[in-house]
Design a protein around this motif. Structure first.
Motif, PDB file in Angstrom:
ATOM      1  N   PRO A  18       0.840  -1.202   0.000  1.00  0.00           N
ATOM      2  CA  PRO A  18       0.000   0.000   0.000  1.00  0.00           C
ATOM      3  C   PRO A  18       0.871   1.247   0.000  1.00  0.00           C
ATOM      4  O   PRO A  18       2.076   1.186   0.303  1.00  0.00           O
ATOM      5  CB  PRO A  18      -0.784  -0.130   1.313  1.00  0.00           C
ATOM      6  CG  PRO A  18       0.111  -0.924   2.207  1.00  0.00           C
ATOM      7  CD  PRO A  18       0.821  -1.901   1.295  1.00  0.00           C
ATOM      8  N   PRO A  19       0.318   2.404  -0.341  1.00  0.00           N
ATOM      9  CA  PRO A  19       1.104   3.643  -0.289  1.00  0.00           C
ATOM     10  C   PRO A  19       1.719   3.836   1.093  1.00  0.00           C
ATOM     11  O   PRO A  19       1.080   3.613   2.123  1.00  0.00           O
ATOM     12  CB  PRO A  19       0.068   4.731  -0.599  1.00  0.00           C
ATOM     13  CG  PRO A  19      -0.971   4.032  -1.427  1.00  0.00           C
ATOM     14  CD  PRO A  19      -1.047   2.642  -0.865  1.00  0.00           C
ATOM     15  N   GLY A  20       2.981   4.248   1.088  1.00  0.00           N
ATOM     16  CA  GLY A  20       3.688   4.459   2.341  1.00  0.00           C
ATOM     17  C   GLY A  20       4.374   3.232   2.890  1.00  0.00           C
ATOM     18  O   GLY A  20       5.072   3.305   3.904  1.00  0.00           O
ATOM     19  N   SER A  22       6.664  -0.433   1.687  1.00  0.00           N
ATOM     20  CA  SER A  22       7.532  -0.906   0.610  1.00  0.00           C
ATOM     21  C   SER A  22       7.887  -2.372   0.828  1.00  0.00           C
ATOM     22  O   SER A  22       7.586  -2.947   1.878  1.00  0.00           O
ATOM     23  CB  SER A  22       8.823  -0.075   0.557  1.00  0.00           C
ATOM     24  OG  SER A  22       9.651  -0.388   1.675  1.00  0.00           O
ATOM     25  N   LEU A  87       0.070   2.630  -9.617  1.00  0.00           N
ATOM     26  CA  LEU A  87       1.228   3.413  -9.194  1.00  0.00           C
ATOM     27  C   LEU A  87       1.164   4.806  -9.824  1.00  0.00           C
ATOM     28  O   LEU A  87       0.664   4.976 -10.939  1.00  0.00           O
ATOM     29  CB  LEU A  87       2.527   2.731  -9.611  1.00  0.00           C
ATOM     30  CG  LEU A  87       2.791   1.335  -9.041  1.00  0.00           C
ATOM     31  CD1 LEU A  87       4.105   0.796  -9.589  1.00  0.00           C
ATOM     32  CD2 LEU A  87       2.796   1.358  -7.522  1.00  0.00           C
ATOM     33  N   ASP A  88       1.683   5.790  -9.105  1.00  0.00           N
ATOM     34  CA  ASP A  88       1.730   7.157  -9.620  1.00  0.00           C
ATOM     35  C   ASP A  88       3.068   7.362 -10.330  1.00  0.00           C
ATOM     36  O   ASP A  88       4.106   7.476  -9.681  1.00  0.00           O
ATOM     37  CB  ASP A  88       1.593   8.152  -8.465  1.00  0.00           C
ATOM     38  CG  ASP A  88       1.615   9.604  -8.935  1.00  0.00           C
ATOM     39  OD1 ASP A  88       1.754   9.842 -10.153  1.00  0.00           O
ATOM     40  OD2 ASP A  88       1.500  10.502  -8.069  1.00  0.00           O
ATOM     41  N   ALA A  91       5.300  10.262  -9.114  1.00  0.00           N
ATOM     42  CA  ALA A  91       5.753  10.354  -7.729  1.00  0.00           C
ATOM     43  C   ALA A  91       7.273  10.403  -7.669  1.00  0.00           C
ATOM     44  O   ALA A  91       7.955   9.613  -8.324  1.00  0.00           O
ATOM     45  CB  ALA A  91       5.238   9.157  -6.929  1.00  0.00           C
ATOM     46  N   GLU A 162       6.857   5.369  -7.471  1.00  0.00           N
ATOM     47  CA  GLU A 162       6.449   4.401  -6.435  1.00  0.00           C
ATOM     48  C   GLU A 162       6.983   2.994  -6.701  1.00  0.00           C
ATOM     49  O   GLU A 162       6.352   2.001  -6.349  1.00  0.00           O
ATOM     50  CB  GLU A 162       4.926   4.361  -6.283  1.00  0.00           C
ATOM     51  CG  GLU A 162       4.308   5.676  -5.838  1.00  0.00           C
ATOM     52  CD  GLU A 162       2.835   5.541  -5.522  1.00  0.00           C
ATOM     53  OE1 GLU A 162       2.459   5.762  -4.363  1.00  0.00           O
ATOM     54  OE2 GLU A 162       2.056   5.227  -6.449  1.00  0.00           O
ATOM     55  N   ARG A 163       8.193   2.900  -7.282  1.00  0.00           N
ATOM     56  CA  ARG A 163       8.739   1.577  -7.591  1.00  0.00           C
ATOM     57  C   ARG A 163       9.164   0.807  -6.342  1.00  0.00           C
ATOM     58  O   ARG A 163       9.535  -0.364  -6.445  1.00  0.00           O
ATOM     59  CB  ARG A 163       9.933   1.704  -8.539  1.00  0.00           C
ATOM     60  CG  ARG A 163       9.625   2.137  -9.944  1.00  0.00           C
ATOM     61  CD  ARG A 163       8.473   1.433 -10.595  1.00  0.00           C
ATOM     62  NE  ARG A 163       8.565  -0.024 -10.539  1.00  0.00           N
ATOM     63  CZ  ARG A 163       7.618  -0.829 -11.000  1.00  0.00           C
ATOM     64  NH1 ARG A 163       6.499  -0.343 -11.500  1.00  0.00           N
ATOM     65  NH2 ARG A 163       7.774  -2.137 -10.936  1.00  0.00           N
ATOM     66  N   GLU A 164       9.079   1.430  -5.176  1.00  0.00           N
ATOM     67  CA  GLU A 164       9.336   0.692  -3.948  1.00  0.00           C
ATOM     68  C   GLU A 164       8.152  -0.194  -3.548  1.00  0.00           C
ATOM     69  O   GLU A 164       8.290  -1.098  -2.722  1.00  0.00           O
ATOM     70  CB  GLU A 164       9.663   1.658  -2.806  1.00  0.00           C
ATOM     71  CG  GLU A 164       8.487   2.448  -2.259  1.00  0.00           C
ATOM     72  CD  GLU A 164       8.072   3.657  -3.092  1.00  0.00           C
ATOM     73  OE1 GLU A 164       7.088   4.331  -2.716  1.00  0.00           O
ATOM     74  OE2 GLU A 164       8.743   3.938  -4.114  1.00  0.00           O
ATOM     75  N   ARG A 165       6.982   0.025  -4.149  1.00  0.00           N
ATOM     76  CA  ARG A 165       5.781  -0.707  -3.735  1.00  0.00           C
ATOM     77  C   ARG A 165       5.651  -2.099  -4.371  1.00  0.00           C
ATOM     78  O   ARG A 165       5.214  -3.031  -3.681  1.00  0.00           O
ATOM     79  CB  ARG A 165       4.532   0.120  -4.031  1.00  0.00           C
ATOM     80  CG  ARG A 165       4.387   1.356  -3.153  1.00  0.00           C
ATOM     81  CD  ARG A 165       3.160   2.170  -3.551  1.00  0.00           C
ATOM     82  NE  ARG A 165       1.956   1.325  -3.506  1.00  0.00           N
ATOM     83  CZ  ARG A 165       0.815   1.649  -4.117  1.00  0.00           C
ATOM     84  NH1 ARG A 165       0.725   2.751  -4.833  1.00  0.00           N
ATOM     85  NH2 ARG A 165      -0.226   0.843  -4.027  1.00  0.00           N
TER      86      ARG A 165
END
Length: 353
Positions: A18-20, A22, A87-88, A91, A162-165
């Motif tokens: 989810p956002p926030g 990873s 994904l944004d 971001a 947001e490639r950490e998600r």
């Protein structure tokens, strides 16, 4: 949990944080639960290039291996560039998240050996640069490494969008207790809010050795080619999953009789066999396989261990039928009849155990 698997199987399970949150968040959580540790690692992948004349960029992206207290592997968590929905793309990169890019597979291997995945972006290329006696050049928020003649070797760039998600869970080969081992990973992921991406799949890696006999390999090709639609219907293959395709025509055609190994290898070369088909057979033909497996790529994404194991059990039984010397029979032209045939073949394999 019901355990229906008997073979060593490695799993790749595609999830989305989810956002926030990873994949590092999940790695830290898993390590804390088992008393283990997290090791940053590089993950290799490729993506289409926007540079004219350059077909693709090769990437090193940040992954995280989780080891148990005794040093044995629990899992590795890596990026998967096919996961983009939700994904944004605008971001900005979070602090500490970056990737290394090159256009040469040999250079990428060298970079993976020399560059520290735990290091910061601004110095990550320094060790590789020392091999050429040069220094990387910062250009805005990107670091470029050129050889002494000015040819670009690599770029290190922030990993925004947001490639950490995206988070692909890669397990070691599991010989027993498959469902319990998967739940040890998926339970914490659910608690952290991870979900199944719209493009997701689950991949299975089974030991490749038994399928190096020509009759067995020919049956595997027949299964995934002639039974493609009923098999995908039974497994509920995700239609949004990327990097899937029917096996190449020359390889399928070569199974019409009783081909030898050399004939199958030539047909695979002629058809341009790569890993990006419904089943990845490339390692069977490799002189020095990276991972000596048959990789089944058509299971849908899932966060439930029992659902994954149930589908894997069907695949395992059908592959066991492929090990029988007799050719796999022709599929019923009626989809419902073909699905029943597949279940019957699986039941026959189960009865032979």
């Amino acid at each position: 949990m019901t355990e229906g698997l008997r073979r060593r199987i490695g799993f790749e399970i595609e999830l989305m944080a989810p956002p926030g949150v990873s994949r590092r968040s999940l790695a830290d959580d898993l390590a804390a639960r088992c008393g283990g540790r997290v090791r940053p690692v590089w993950h290799r992948d490729s993506e289409p290039s926007l540079v004219p004349g350059l077909g693709r960029f090769l990437n090193l992206t940040q992954g995280f291996a989780v080891d148990r207290p005794d040093g044995s592997p629990l899992c590795t968590l890596v990026d998967d560039i096919t996961l983009i929905d939700g994904l944004d793309p605008r971001a900005p990169a979070l602090p500490g998240w970056f990737r290394v890019l090159s256009d040469d597979a040999r250079l990428l291997s060298l970079l993976a050996e020399q560059c520290d995945p735990a290091g910061p972006l601004d110095t990550v290329l320094d060790a590789a640069a020392a091999l050429w006696g040069v220094k990387p050049e910062p250009i805005g928020d990107v670091v470029r490494l050129d050889d002494p003649g000015g040819g670009t070797i690599a770029l290190a760039a922030p990993a925004g969008g947001e490639r950490e998600r995206p988070c692909e869970i890669v397990t070691p080969p599991l010989a027993a207790g498959h469902a319990e081992a998967l739940e040890e990973l998926l339970g914490p992921a659910r608690q952290l809010g991870f979900t199944v991406p719209s493009e997701a799949a689950v991949h299975l890696h089974l030991d490749g050795g038994p399928f190096r006999r020509p009759q067995a390999l020919a049956n595997v090709v027949r299964l995934f080619a002639h039974w493609r639609e009923p098999l995908r219907a039974l497994l509920q293959t995700n239609p949004a999953c990327r990097r899937l395709a029917p096996l190449p025509g020359p390889l399928v055609a070569a199974t019409a009789g009783r081909p030898g190994w050399d004939e199958l290898r030539r047909a695979a070369d002629e058809g341009g066999l790569t890993k990006f088909f419904d089943v990845n057979l490339t390692q069977l033909f490799a002189d020095r396989p990276i991972r000596d497996t048959v990789e089944v790529r058509i299971l849908p994404g899932a966060l439930d261990a029992d659902a994954i194991v149930a589908r894997a059990a069907l695949v395992e039984l059908l592959l066991e039928r492929c090990l029988v010397s007799s050719p796999l029979p022709a599929a019923d032209p009626d989809p419902a009849g073909a699905a029943e045939q597949l279940l019957h073949l699986a039941a026959e394999a189960l009865a032979r155990r």
